[in-house]
Write a protein that holds these residues in place. Structure first.
Motif, PDB file in Angstrom:
ATOM      1  N   VAL A 103      17.699  19.800 -22.414  1.00  0.00           N
ATOM      2  CA  VAL A 103      16.503  20.625 -22.335  1.00  0.00           C
ATOM      3  C   VAL A 103      15.802  20.631 -23.684  1.00  0.00           C
ATOM      4  O   VAL A 103      16.404  20.943 -24.710  1.00  0.00           O
ATOM      5  CB  VAL A 103      16.852  22.072 -21.930  1.00  0.00           C
ATOM      6  CG1 VAL A 103      15.600  22.941 -21.921  1.00  0.00           C
ATOM      7  CG2 VAL A 103      17.514  22.090 -20.560  1.00  0.00           C
ATOM      8  N   TYR A 143       7.854  24.665 -16.918  1.00  0.00           N
ATOM      9  CA  TYR A 143       8.535  23.377 -17.012  1.00  0.00           C
ATOM     10  C   TYR A 143       7.489  22.277 -16.878  1.00  0.00           C
ATOM     11  O   TYR A 143       6.730  22.235 -15.904  1.00  0.00           O
ATOM     12  CB  TYR A 143       9.608  23.263 -15.932  1.00  0.00           C
ATOM     13  CG  TYR A 143      10.734  24.248 -16.158  1.00  0.00           C
ATOM     14  CD1 TYR A 143      11.793  23.933 -16.999  1.00  0.00           C
ATOM     15  CD2 TYR A 143      10.708  25.511 -15.566  1.00  0.00           C
ATOM     16  CE1 TYR A 143      12.800  24.843 -17.236  1.00  0.00           C
ATOM     17  CE2 TYR A 143      11.717  26.428 -15.807  1.00  0.00           C
ATOM     18  CZ  TYR A 143      12.761  26.090 -16.638  1.00  0.00           C
ATOM     19  OH  TYR A 143      13.761  26.998 -16.890  1.00  0.00           O
ATOM     20  N   LEU A 155      10.164  16.023 -16.776  1.00  0.00           N
ATOM     21  CA  LEU A 155      11.501  15.720 -16.272  1.00  0.00           C
ATOM     22  C   LEU A 155      11.745  14.221 -16.421  1.00  0.00           C
ATOM     23  O   LEU A 155      11.002  13.406 -15.878  1.00  0.00           O
ATOM     24  CB  LEU A 155      11.628  16.131 -14.798  1.00  0.00           C
ATOM     25  CG  LEU A 155      12.975  15.852 -14.129  1.00  0.00           C
ATOM     26  CD1 LEU A 155      14.071  16.705 -14.778  1.00  0.00           C
ATOM     27  CD2 LEU A 155      12.914  16.140 -12.633  1.00  0.00           C
ATOM     28  N   GLY A 156      12.775  13.888 -17.198  1.00  0.00           N
ATOM     29  CA  GLY A 156      13.095  12.483 -17.409  1.00  0.00           C
ATOM     30  C   GLY A 156      11.969  11.694 -18.041  1.00  0.00           C
ATOM     31  O   GLY A 156      11.801  10.497 -17.758  1.00  0.00           O
ATOM     32  N   ILE A 181       5.833  16.897 -14.900  1.00  0.00           N
ATOM     33  CA  ILE A 181       6.274  17.492 -13.636  1.00  0.00           C
ATOM     34  C   ILE A 181       5.068  17.793 -12.754  1.00  0.00           C
ATOM     35  O   ILE A 181       4.241  18.641 -13.082  1.00  0.00           O
ATOM     36  CB  ILE A 181       7.086  18.778 -13.876  1.00  0.00           C
ATOM     37  CG1 ILE A 181       8.443  18.427 -14.493  1.00  0.00           C
ATOM     38  CG2 ILE A 181       7.282  19.543 -12.568  1.00  0.00           C
ATOM     39  CD1 ILE A 181       9.348  19.616 -14.699  1.00  0.00           C
ATOM     40  N   LEU A 195       8.048  16.539  -8.302  1.00  0.00           N
ATOM     41  CA  LEU A 195       9.231  16.744  -9.148  1.00  0.00           C
ATOM     42  C   LEU A 195       9.560  18.219  -9.360  1.00  0.00           C
ATOM     43  O   LEU A 195      10.653  18.537  -9.815  1.00  0.00           O
ATOM     44  CB  LEU A 195       9.028  16.071 -10.515  1.00  0.00           C
ATOM     45  CG  LEU A 195       8.956  14.545 -10.559  1.00  0.00           C
ATOM     46  CD1 LEU A 195       8.689  14.080 -11.986  1.00  0.00           C
ATOM     47  CD2 LEU A 195      10.252  13.932 -10.035  1.00  0.00           C
ATOM     48  N   ARG A 196       8.616  19.099  -9.040  1.00  0.00           N
ATOM     49  CA  ARG A 196       8.770  20.500  -9.402  1.00  0.00           C
ATOM     50  C   ARG A 196      10.016  21.130  -8.774  1.00  0.00           C
ATOM     51  O   ARG A 196      10.705  21.930  -9.398  1.00  0.00           O
ATOM     52  CB  ARG A 196       7.520  21.284  -8.997  1.00  0.00           C
ATOM     53  CG  ARG A 196       7.424  22.652  -9.661  1.00  0.00           C
ATOM     54  CD  ARG A 196       6.037  23.221  -9.503  1.00  0.00           C
ATOM     55  NE  ARG A 196       5.022  22.368 -10.070  1.00  0.00           N
ATOM     56  CZ  ARG A 196       4.738  22.299 -11.362  1.00  0.00           C
ATOM     57  NH1 ARG A 196       5.423  23.024 -12.219  1.00  0.00           N
ATOM     58  NH2 ARG A 196       3.789  21.507 -11.797  1.00  0.00           N
ATOM     59  N   ARG A 234      12.808  19.895  -8.237  1.00  0.00           N
ATOM     60  CA  ARG A 234      14.060  19.470  -8.866  1.00  0.00           C
ATOM     61  C   ARG A 234      14.430  20.402 -10.027  1.00  0.00           C
ATOM     62  O   ARG A 234      15.569  20.414 -10.476  1.00  0.00           O
ATOM     63  CB  ARG A 234      13.933  18.027  -9.352  1.00  0.00           C
ATOM     64  CG  ARG A 234      13.825  17.027  -8.204  1.00  0.00           C
ATOM     65  CD  ARG A 234      13.765  15.608  -8.719  1.00  0.00           C
ATOM     66  NE  ARG A 234      14.950  15.250  -9.501  1.00  0.00           N
ATOM     67  CZ  ARG A 234      15.107  14.065 -10.089  1.00  0.00           C
ATOM     68  NH1 ARG A 234      14.148  13.145  -9.977  1.00  0.00           N
ATOM     69  NH2 ARG A 234      16.186  13.808 -10.791  1.00  0.00           N
ATOM     70  N   VAL A 235      13.441  21.168 -10.515  1.00  0.00           N
ATOM     71  CA  VAL A 235      13.690  22.121 -11.586  1.00  0.00           C
ATOM     72  C   VAL A 235      13.612  23.552 -11.069  1.00  0.00           C
ATOM     73  O   VAL A 235      14.470  24.386 -11.358  1.00  0.00           O
ATOM     74  CB  VAL A 235      12.692  21.917 -12.751  1.00  0.00           C
ATOM     75  CG1 VAL A 235      12.917  22.967 -13.838  1.00  0.00           C
ATOM     76  CG2 VAL A 235      12.832  20.516 -13.336  1.00  0.00           C
ATOM     77  N   ILE A 240      20.361  19.358 -11.914  1.00  0.00           N
ATOM     78  CA  ILE A 240      19.865  19.637 -13.266  1.00  0.00           C
ATOM     79  C   ILE A 240      20.784  18.995 -14.307  1.00  0.00           C
ATOM     80  O   ILE A 240      20.328  18.384 -15.282  1.00  0.00           O
ATOM     81  CB  ILE A 240      19.777  21.154 -13.512  1.00  0.00           C
ATOM     82  CG1 ILE A 240      18.631  21.765 -12.702  1.00  0.00           C
ATOM     83  CG2 ILE A 240      19.615  21.464 -14.989  1.00  0.00           C
ATOM     84  CD1 ILE A 240      17.258  21.393 -13.193  1.00  0.00           C
ATOM     85  N   ALA A 275      20.104  15.308 -14.543  1.00  0.00           N
ATOM     86  CA  ALA A 275      18.699  14.885 -14.541  1.00  0.00           C
ATOM     87  C   ALA A 275      18.256  14.180 -15.809  1.00  0.00           C
ATOM     88  O   ALA A 275      17.343  13.364 -15.793  1.00  0.00           O
ATOM     89  CB  ALA A 275      17.796  16.094 -14.294  1.00  0.00           C
ATOM     90  N   ILE A 314      14.665  17.465 -19.888  1.00  0.00           N
ATOM     91  CA  ILE A 314      13.806  18.446 -19.227  1.00  0.00           C
ATOM     92  C   ILE A 314      12.963  19.116 -20.306  1.00  0.00           C
ATOM     93  O   ILE A 314      13.496  19.642 -21.281  1.00  0.00           O
ATOM     94  CB  ILE A 314      14.629  19.506 -18.477  1.00  0.00           C
ATOM     95  CG1 ILE A 314      15.468  18.849 -17.373  1.00  0.00           C
ATOM     96  CG2 ILE A 314      13.714  20.583 -17.883  1.00  0.00           C
ATOM     97  CD1 ILE A 314      16.442  19.796 -16.708  1.00  0.00           C
TER      98      ILE A 314
END
Length: 265
Positions: A50, A182, A185-186, A190, A194-195, A197-198, A213, A216, A219
């Motif tokens: 993160v 957020y 991601l990766g 986002i 993808l949202r 996934r968080v 998470i 992943a 983040i």
């Protein structure tokens, strides 16, 4: 899969190392009981990957922080920045492992279904403020998908009134809005695809989301701090909630615009 196994192993080792220290601190009321969860979550965020960006200035010392809520990961992110106490629904206390960890962080549990118990919860929150804690209230009352900020509830903001009423020295207590957004991601911004996934909300199962998470990779999250307001006992808790909600909406939208400007969503 290898990354997931390594992260879980590292988290277990970290927990076993810090657990006995925190138990001793809680048993003897040591100041370190505030610091251990902070260090734990800093290490946890580093292990998960993160990356936290802060906008604005967080106020030091005791205060009530009013925030939006997107995921269980919010707990780790916020606690990694500063020692805090969280307010959580009473069901969390009964969760395996996670309820136990929440107790170790001195979480205040409230029963949202029992209105008659709100007064006791407010008193406990007020006591924490007078003891010098920064207390985080997810003022929406639930988590969302992060695309919008839900209306803020005002009932537990009465903790400020209790704290001031019980104090012979403090004339005001700080209330500070905070936004959690957020944004990546990766390495990808986002978007709606993808949202989820968080974000953890609704009826989503915790364990599959947790494992997702942990595996992943990077983040990105933006934590935005609004202006802290010195709140006196005469302040209207509903107005406090409205002002904080408006500030969090602005900050969340700004964080998402910043992410969109850095690449296509």
């Amino acid at each position: 899969m290898i990354r997931l196994i390594l992260v879980i192993a590292a988290l277990l080792l970290l927990t076993l190392l810090l657990l006995p220290i925190q138990l001793v601190c809680l048993a003897f009321g040591l100041q370190l009981q505030r610091t251990i969860p902070h260090l734990y979550h800093r290490a946890l965020c580093a292990l998960i990957g993160v990356r936290i960006r802060q906008v604005g200035q967080r106020r030091r010392g005791p205060m009530l922080i009013l925030s939006n809520h997107v995921s269980w990961l919010d707990i780790c992110v916020i606690s990694a920045l500063t020692p805090v106490v969280f307010i959580a629904k009473s069901e969390v206390a009964r969760w395996p492992v996670f309820g136990w960890l929440a107790r170790l962080q001195r979480t205040v549990f409230i029963d949202r279904q029992a209105r008659h118990r709100t007064g006791a919860a407010t008193q406990e929150i007020g006591d924490r403020l007078l003891d010098g804690d920064a207390v985080v209230l997810f003022a929406e009352g639930t988590s969302s998908d992060g695309t919008r900020v839900l209306p803020f509830r005002s009932a537990l903001i009465g903790a400020v009134h209790h704290a001031l009423g019980a104090s012979t020295q403090q004339q005001a207590i700080a209330v500070q809005p905070m936004s959690v957004a957020y944004t990546g991601l990766g390495g990808l911004p986002i978007g709606r695809e993808l949202r989820e996934r968080v974000a953890w909300y609704g009826d989503a199962d915790l364990m599959p989301h947790l494992l997702g998470i942990l595996s992943a990779g990077a983040i990105d999250v933006t934590i935005s701090w609004g202006d802290a307001v010195a709140t006196e006992i005469s302040a209207d808790r509903k107005q406090i909630a409205r002002d904080a909600e408006a500030a969090v909406r602005r900050m969340t939208a700004a964080a998402r615009r910043g992410a969109a400007a850095s690449g296509p969503i």
